[in-house]
Design a protein around this motif. Structure first.
Motif, PDB file in Angstrom:
ATOM      1  N   PHE A 151      -3.247  -1.047  -6.848  1.00 15.47           N
ATOM      2  CA  PHE A 151      -3.877  -0.638  -8.198  1.00 15.47           C
ATOM      3  C   PHE A 151      -3.953   0.606  -8.504  1.00 15.47           C
ATOM      4  O   PHE A 151      -4.232   1.324  -7.460  1.00 15.47           O
ATOM      5  CB  PHE A 151      -5.363  -1.252  -8.315  1.00 15.47           C
ATOM      6  CG  PHE A 151      -5.248  -2.647  -8.431  1.00 15.47           C
ATOM      7  CD1 PHE A 151      -5.053  -3.326  -9.545  1.00 15.47           C
ATOM      8  CD2 PHE A 151      -5.615  -3.475  -7.468  1.00 15.47           C
ATOM      9  CE1 PHE A 151      -5.272  -4.824  -9.911  1.00 15.47           C
ATOM     10  CE2 PHE A 151      -5.588  -5.194  -7.438  1.00 15.47           C
ATOM     11  CZ  PHE A 151      -5.247  -5.595  -8.885  1.00 15.47           C
ATOM     12  N   SER A 152      -3.444   1.358  -9.333  1.00 16.66           N
ATOM     13  CA  SER A 152      -3.803   2.565  -9.992  1.00 16.66           C
ATOM     14  C   SER A 152      -4.429   2.592 -11.001  1.00 16.66           C
ATOM     15  O   SER A 152      -4.937   1.553 -11.339  1.00 16.66           O
ATOM     16  CB  SER A 152      -2.087   3.461 -10.177  1.00 16.66           C
ATOM     17  OG  SER A 152      -1.828   2.730 -11.340  1.00 16.66           O
ATOM     18  N   ILE A 198       5.529   2.296  -4.788  1.00 17.64           N
ATOM     19  CA  ILE A 198       4.479   2.436  -5.013  1.00 17.64           C
ATOM     20  C   ILE A 198       3.977   4.055  -4.728  1.00 17.64           C
ATOM     21  O   ILE A 198       4.226   4.830  -3.799  1.00 17.64           O
ATOM     22  CB  ILE A 198       3.547   1.902  -3.892  1.00 17.64           C
ATOM     23  CG1 ILE A 198       3.170   0.452  -3.943  1.00 17.64           C
ATOM     24  CG2 ILE A 198       1.945   2.518  -3.864  1.00 17.64           C
ATOM     25  CD1 ILE A 198       2.671  -0.226  -2.968  1.00 17.64           C
ATOM     26  N   LEU A 199       3.704   4.631  -6.146  1.00 11.16           N
ATOM     27  CA  LEU A 199       3.644   6.106  -6.308  1.00 11.16           C
ATOM     28  C   LEU A 199       2.106   6.506  -6.303  1.00 11.16           C
ATOM     29  O   LEU A 199       1.190   5.809  -7.242  1.00 11.16           O
ATOM     30  CB  LEU A 199       4.250   6.522  -7.561  1.00 11.16           C
ATOM     31  CG  LEU A 199       5.465   6.365  -7.389  1.00 11.16           C
ATOM     32  CD1 LEU A 199       6.227   6.712  -9.106  1.00 11.16           C
ATOM     33  CD2 LEU A 199       6.078   7.320  -6.469  1.00 11.16           C
ATOM     34  N   ILE A 200       1.665   7.359  -5.523  1.00 11.82           N
ATOM     35  CA  ILE A 200       0.104   7.379  -5.138  1.00 11.82           C
ATOM     36  C   ILE A 200      -0.255   8.877  -5.980  1.00 11.82           C
ATOM     37  O   ILE A 200       0.507   9.798  -5.518  1.00 11.82           O
ATOM     38  CB  ILE A 200      -0.562   7.660  -3.540  1.00 11.82           C
ATOM     39  CG1 ILE A 200      -0.047   6.282  -3.146  1.00 11.82           C
ATOM     40  CG2 ILE A 200      -1.780   7.861  -3.673  1.00 11.82           C
ATOM     41  CD1 ILE A 200      -0.122   6.333  -1.530  1.00 11.82           C
ATOM     42  N   PRO A 201      -0.857   8.776  -7.062  1.00 11.60           N
ATOM     43  CA  PRO A 201      -1.311  10.081  -7.636  1.00 11.60           C
ATOM     44  C   PRO A 201      -2.114  11.091  -6.917  1.00 11.60           C
ATOM     45  O   PRO A 201      -3.004  10.491  -6.185  1.00 11.60           O
ATOM     46  CB  PRO A 201      -1.866   9.612  -8.963  1.00 11.60           C
ATOM     47  CG  PRO A 201      -2.337   8.303  -8.793  1.00 11.60           C
ATOM     48  CD  PRO A 201      -1.344   7.817  -7.790  1.00 11.60           C
ATOM     49  N   ALA A 202      -1.817  12.195  -6.837  1.00 14.31           N
ATOM     50  CA  ALA A 202      -2.604  13.254  -6.109  1.00 14.31           C
ATOM     51  C   ALA A 202      -2.609  14.388  -7.193  1.00 14.31           C
ATOM     52  O   ALA A 202      -1.724  14.668  -7.729  1.00 14.31           O
ATOM     53  CB  ALA A 202      -2.402  13.328  -4.815  1.00 14.31           C
ATOM     54  N   ASN A 203      -3.486  15.335  -6.752  1.00 11.97           N
ATOM     55  CA  ASN A 203      -3.706  16.814  -7.430  1.00 11.97           C
ATOM     56  C   ASN A 203      -4.159  17.723  -6.551  1.00 11.97           C
ATOM     57  O   ASN A 203      -4.735  17.663  -5.599  1.00 11.97           O
ATOM     58  CB  ASN A 203      -4.245  16.545  -8.697  1.00 11.97           C
ATOM     59  CG  ASN A 203      -5.695  15.902  -8.625  1.00 11.97           C
ATOM     60  OD1 ASN A 203      -6.577  16.536  -7.956  1.00 11.97           O
ATOM     61  ND2 ASN A 203      -5.845  14.876  -9.080  1.00 11.97           N
ATOM     62  N   GLY A 204      -4.013  19.213  -6.842  1.00 13.92           N
ATOM     63  CA  GLY A 204      -4.529  20.098  -6.063  1.00 13.92           C
ATOM     64  C   GLY A 204      -3.989  21.560  -6.515  1.00 13.92           C
ATOM     65  O   GLY A 204      -3.251  21.547  -7.679  1.00 13.92           O
TER      66      GLY A 204
END
Length: 389
Positions: free
Chosen positions: A334-335, A54-60
């Motif tokens: 769910f992504s 399970i790859l959780i997308p994030a940004n910053g």
């Protein structure tokens, strides 16, 4: 008589026309509409359950891990810097970033040192007469006293009588007064704490600097951190040291990072947990926008499918021969585009793309290798005809 006959004939013709028209209308049969069965072509996949991460997308935005905001603690004129004090200027560890004119203050420090030296000199005759056993160590202290260097620590008292005598003459008070002045004198010079780059310069040489004034910002351009927010449901699944894949905004460059820190508190407004990803790369700059894919956990015996295939009843469509039927699944994650689900037997044929208006019992035709079954049949027919010719 002639007119009567014509009237009668007219009435007969009119009545006959009405009955004739009615007969023609009643004898006409309505055409039967043919019900066409629409067969949609669909793309399918064969299920093969496996371990799905399970790859959780994030940004910053990147922030330098080692950064220093430079503030003045004393007042004076900006006198010197090892290099031009400008944004983008690189310094080595220990080089002078800012040197403030300290002549006046240094003179007061020297005066305090001289006063301490004189006070110790004044008690030497008494020590020689009343405490001859400690006279030698205090004489050595005076011989090593250098007014141009930092004041050495006072000799330790060997007895309470010696301690009372030294304190009574104000030697300790004078000594700590000098040490306090020396500590403040150090603040007239700000040196680079590590190899780095000045990213903001708010003063120039010759400027009058006031106490508490911000002078600039200094960072280490080799190590950066990316702060991202993760839903609290996945906070317990993350561990320090986990690898993270990072990409730039256009996804043209990829970087590798590791989870360096995880915040222990949850943001009450967003119900998220902040994690910090450490990344090193020569091409990175502070403030760059990066996207991260954080691996939260791995799900056994599951598959990843298009999110649109799972309906609001947590069902997906499978193909049995040429007929659609729905089965229940267990959604795990769910992504934006994908869904990780469990509960589908291995070997089951499922839709690979959503079919608009799909329902249980719908007749479909499977597309295989880019051609439907009917297209393959036409292809084989045309090939056989060419061989016959």
């Amino acid at each position: 008589m002639r007119k009567i006959i014509l009237y009668i004939l007219g009435v007969i013709l009119l009545v006959g026309a009405v009955f004739g028209a009615k007969f023609i209308i009643d004898s006409k049969e309505a055409p039967k509409s043919e019900i066409r069965k629409t067969v949609k072509t669909v793309f399918v996949d064969t299920v093969q359950n496996s371990t799905v991460p399970i790859l959780i997308p994030a940004n910053g935005n990147l922030i330098a891990k080692h950064r220093v905001e430079l503030y003045a603690e004393v007042q004076g004129v900006f006198e010197f810097s090892a290099k031009p004090f400008r944004a983008g200027q690189a310094y080595k560890k220990g080089q002078a970033l800012i040197k403030i004119d300290d002549l006046e203050y240094r003179a007061s420090v020297q005066s305090a040192k001289s006063n301490l030296y004189n006070q110790i000199t004044a008690i030497m005759p008494d020590l020689r007469l009343d405490y001859p056993e400690v006279y030698t160590k205090w004489q050595k202290y005076l011989n090593a006293f250098d007014i141009d260097r930092s004041v050495p620590s006072l000799p330790e008292a060997d007895s309470e009588k010696e301690r009372f005598f030294i304190n009574g003459r104000g030697i300790n008070t004078a000594y700590y007064n000098v040490k306090n002045l020396e500590e403040r004198l150090v603040k007239y010079s700000i040196n680079a704490p590590f190899d780095g780059v000045l990213i903001q310069a708010l003063v120039t040489e010759g400027s009058l600097i006031r106490s508490g004034q911000m002078l600039g910002e200094y960072i280490d351009p080799k190590v950066y951190e990316l702060q991202v927010a993760i839903a609290k449901d996945y906070a317990d699944l993350l561990e320090e040291g986990e690898s993270v894949t990072l990409t730039n905004n256009n996804e043209t460059q990829t970087y590798s990072g590791t989870v360096s820190r995880i915040n222990a508190s949850i943001d009450q407004a967003t119900q998220t947990v902040s994690i910090f990803i450490e990344v090193r790369d020569a091409s990175l700059k502070e403030g760059m926008y990066l996207k991260a894919k954080v691996e939260a956990k791995k799900v056994e015996n599951a598959i990843s499918i298009d999110r649109s295939l799972v309906n609001d009843k947590n069902e997906i469509f499978v193909v049995n021969d040429t007929i659609l039927s729905s089965i229940k699944v267990q959604p795990i994650y769910f992504s934006d585009k994908q869904a990780v689900v469990k509960g589908i037997p291995d070997g089951e044929v499922i839709l690979a793309k959503q079919v608009p208006g799909s329902y249980n019992g719908m007749l479909v035709e499977i597309v295989s290798d880019g051609l439907s079954a009917s297209e393959k049949k036409k292809d084989s027919t045309s090939v056989s005809e060419s061989i016959d010719q």
